[in-house]
Design a protein around this motif. Sequence first.
Motif, PDB file in Angstrom:
ATOM      1  N   SER A 239       0.674  -1.623   0.256  1.00 17.32           N
ATOM      2  CA  SER A 239      -0.202  -0.128   0.068  1.00 17.32           C
ATOM      3  C   SER A 239       0.741   1.075  -0.326  1.00 17.32           C
ATOM      4  CB  SER A 239      -0.539   0.034   1.246  1.00 17.32           C
ATOM      5  OG  SER A 239      -1.740  -0.744   0.767  1.00 17.32           O
ATOM      6  N   ALA A 240       1.640   1.306   0.447  1.00 20.52           N
ATOM      7  CA  ALA A 240       2.767   2.072   0.691  1.00 20.52           C
ATOM      8  C   ALA A 240       3.513   2.716  -0.631  1.00 20.52           C
ATOM      9  CB  ALA A 240       3.710   2.277   2.015  1.00 20.52           C
ATOM     10  N   ALA A 241       4.058   1.783  -1.363  1.00 20.32           N
ATOM     11  CA  ALA A 241       4.372   2.266  -2.442  1.00 20.32           C
ATOM     12  C   ALA A 241       3.410   2.422  -3.440  1.00 20.32           C
ATOM     13  CB  ALA A 241       4.874   0.356  -3.003  1.00 20.32           C
ATOM     14  N   SER A 242       2.606   2.111  -3.569  1.00 20.36           N
ATOM     15  CA  SER A 242       1.508   2.529  -4.141  1.00 20.36           C
ATOM     16  C   SER A 242       1.599   2.544  -6.046  1.00 20.36           C
ATOM     17  CB  SER A 242       1.919   4.240  -5.044  1.00 20.36           C
ATOM     18  OG  SER A 242       1.802   4.765  -3.146  1.00 20.36           O
ATOM     19  N   ARG A 243       1.296   0.979  -6.188  1.00 15.86           N
ATOM     20  CA  ARG A 243       1.846   0.078  -6.494  1.00 15.86           C
ATOM     21  C   ARG A 243       0.825  -0.647  -7.067  1.00 15.86           C
ATOM     22  NH1 ARG A 243       7.905  -0.399  -6.583  1.00 15.86           N
ATOM     23  NH2 ARG A 243       7.974  -2.798  -6.047  1.00 15.86           N
ATOM     24  N   PRO A 244      -0.297  -0.132  -7.484  1.00 15.16           N
ATOM     25  CA  PRO A 244      -1.798  -1.580  -7.317  1.00 15.16           C
ATOM     26  C   PRO A 244      -1.405  -2.636  -7.830  1.00 15.16           C
ATOM     27  CG  PRO A 244      -2.647   1.163  -8.642  1.00 15.16           C
ATOM     28  CD  PRO A 244      -0.555   0.749  -8.261  1.00 15.16           C
ATOM     29  N   ALA A 245      -1.059  -2.365  -9.453  1.00 19.81           N
ATOM     30  CA  ALA A 245      -1.394  -4.074  -9.110  1.00 19.81           C
ATOM     31  C   ALA A 245      -0.672  -5.563  -7.964  1.00 19.81           C
ATOM     32  CB  ALA A 245      -0.371  -4.263 -10.331  1.00 19.81           C
ATOM     33  N   GLU A 246       0.345  -4.728  -7.595  1.00 18.18           N
ATOM     34  CA  GLU A 246       1.463  -5.705  -6.917  1.00 18.18           C
ATOM     35  C   GLU A 246       0.488  -6.160  -5.439  1.00 18.18           C
ATOM     36  OE1 GLU A 246       5.419  -4.352  -6.442  1.00 18.18           O
ATOM     37  OE2 GLU A 246       6.169  -4.209  -8.114  1.00 18.18           O
ATOM     38  N   LEU A 247      -0.009  -5.085  -5.070  1.00 14.61           N
ATOM     39  CA  LEU A 247      -1.465  -5.125  -4.087  1.00 14.61           C
ATOM     40  C   LEU A 247      -2.284  -5.618  -4.035  1.00 14.61           C
ATOM     41  CD1 LEU A 247      -1.883  -3.429  -1.578  1.00 14.61           C
ATOM     42  CD2 LEU A 247      -3.332  -1.717  -2.229  1.00 14.61           C
ATOM     43  N   ALA A 248      -2.524  -5.557  -5.704  1.00 12.09           N
ATOM     44  CA  ALA A 248      -3.754  -6.400  -5.873  1.00 12.09           C
ATOM     45  C   ALA A 248      -3.191  -7.943  -6.041  1.00 12.09           C
ATOM     46  CB  ALA A 248      -4.237  -6.597  -6.943  1.00 12.09           C
ATOM     47  N   ALA A 249      -1.934  -8.220  -6.513  1.00 13.16           N
ATOM     48  CA  ALA A 249      -1.764  -9.789  -6.008  1.00 13.16           C
ATOM     49  C   ALA A 249      -1.156 -10.440  -4.775  1.00 13.16           C
ATOM     50  CB  ALA A 249      -0.239  -9.563  -6.549  1.00 13.16           C
ATOM     51  N   VAL A 250      -1.214  -9.087  -3.498  1.00 14.48           N
ATOM     52  CA  VAL A 250      -0.675  -9.547  -2.282  1.00 14.48           C
ATOM     53  C   VAL A 250      -2.279  -9.765  -1.640  1.00 14.48           C
ATOM     54  CG1 VAL A 250      -0.223  -8.431  -0.077  1.00 14.48           C
ATOM     55  CG2 VAL A 250       1.933  -7.965  -1.634  1.00 14.48           C
ATOM     56  N   GLN A 251      -3.306  -9.065  -2.181  1.00 13.60           N
ATOM     57  CA  GLN A 251      -4.267  -9.128  -1.228  1.00 13.60           C
ATOM     58  C   GLN A 251      -5.135 -10.471  -1.483  1.00 13.60           C
ATOM     59  OE1 GLN A 251      -6.443  -5.417  -3.517  1.00 13.60           O
ATOM     60  NE2 GLN A 251      -6.015  -4.181  -1.101  1.00 13.60           N
TER      61      GLN A 251
END
Length: 276
Positions: A116-128
């Motif tokens: 979330s802090a990195a502001s990279r939506p695609a990576e955040l989606a993968a973690v989610q």
Amino acid sequence: MNRSGLHACLRWIAMACLGLVLLNTAGCATSESNRLDALTTPEPDALRVRAMRRLSLATAYFEQGQNDVAQQEVRAALQIDPQFAEAYSLLGLIHQRDNAPELAQQSFAQALRLASAASRPAELAAVQHNQAWFLCQQNRLDEAQALFAQALAQPMYRQQAKTWMAQGLCQQRAGRLSEARNSLHTALTLEPNHPIARYQLAVLDWQVSHPSEAQATLAPLNNSAQASAASLWLGVRLARALAQPQDQQRLSAQLLQRFPHSAEAQALAQQKFEVQ
């Protein structure tokens, strides 16, 4: 669905999530480094590339079932780059496989904070996605559904088919069969050649006594190189239920030829057509 088929599906989903995470990270690092001269590349990028190498090793060991070595490589990656969200996400999957849910939850929570802090939506989606699947396995189904929805809402997320599929499996686990069918159908619409989504949708139709629909969904998979022992065995049972002896014989022959030592081949040999 038999136990071997279920275990294969769960393993495939975990591997698919890992491949997505590493692919996203590698793409970001490569495109950034190509824009900069090697002598002037910022230190954080260099650290991330080194950490990615260790995480790639960790992923390979995890895929081989070597959890202890995989965890060592993940921790080596985190020593190089403590802000590496994908490493914490893999660590969560390792703890999940080791039946350590509290440690898995801690790792996923840290991965979410960093992504979330990195502001990279695609990576955040993968973690989610990864944490949602973990929550599903813990029967925390409402929480899982919320995280799946958040992952699907992230912009630039290109692996939505996998998330729709995982959400469908989670809904099926909760007994929400209508919702599960819609999710699996969406996954298959987004990625028509997705073998697990196609197989799972056929399983769902078979379970609710719609054999014709299940057969129509399953046929393209069983006519391809992606057919599995589980999909062929389901095809055999569907053909039997629909009184199609030629199709039953053809699929039986494929199952015995391609997967002679599988549990499904043994069930066929013993004529256990009602075994799920």
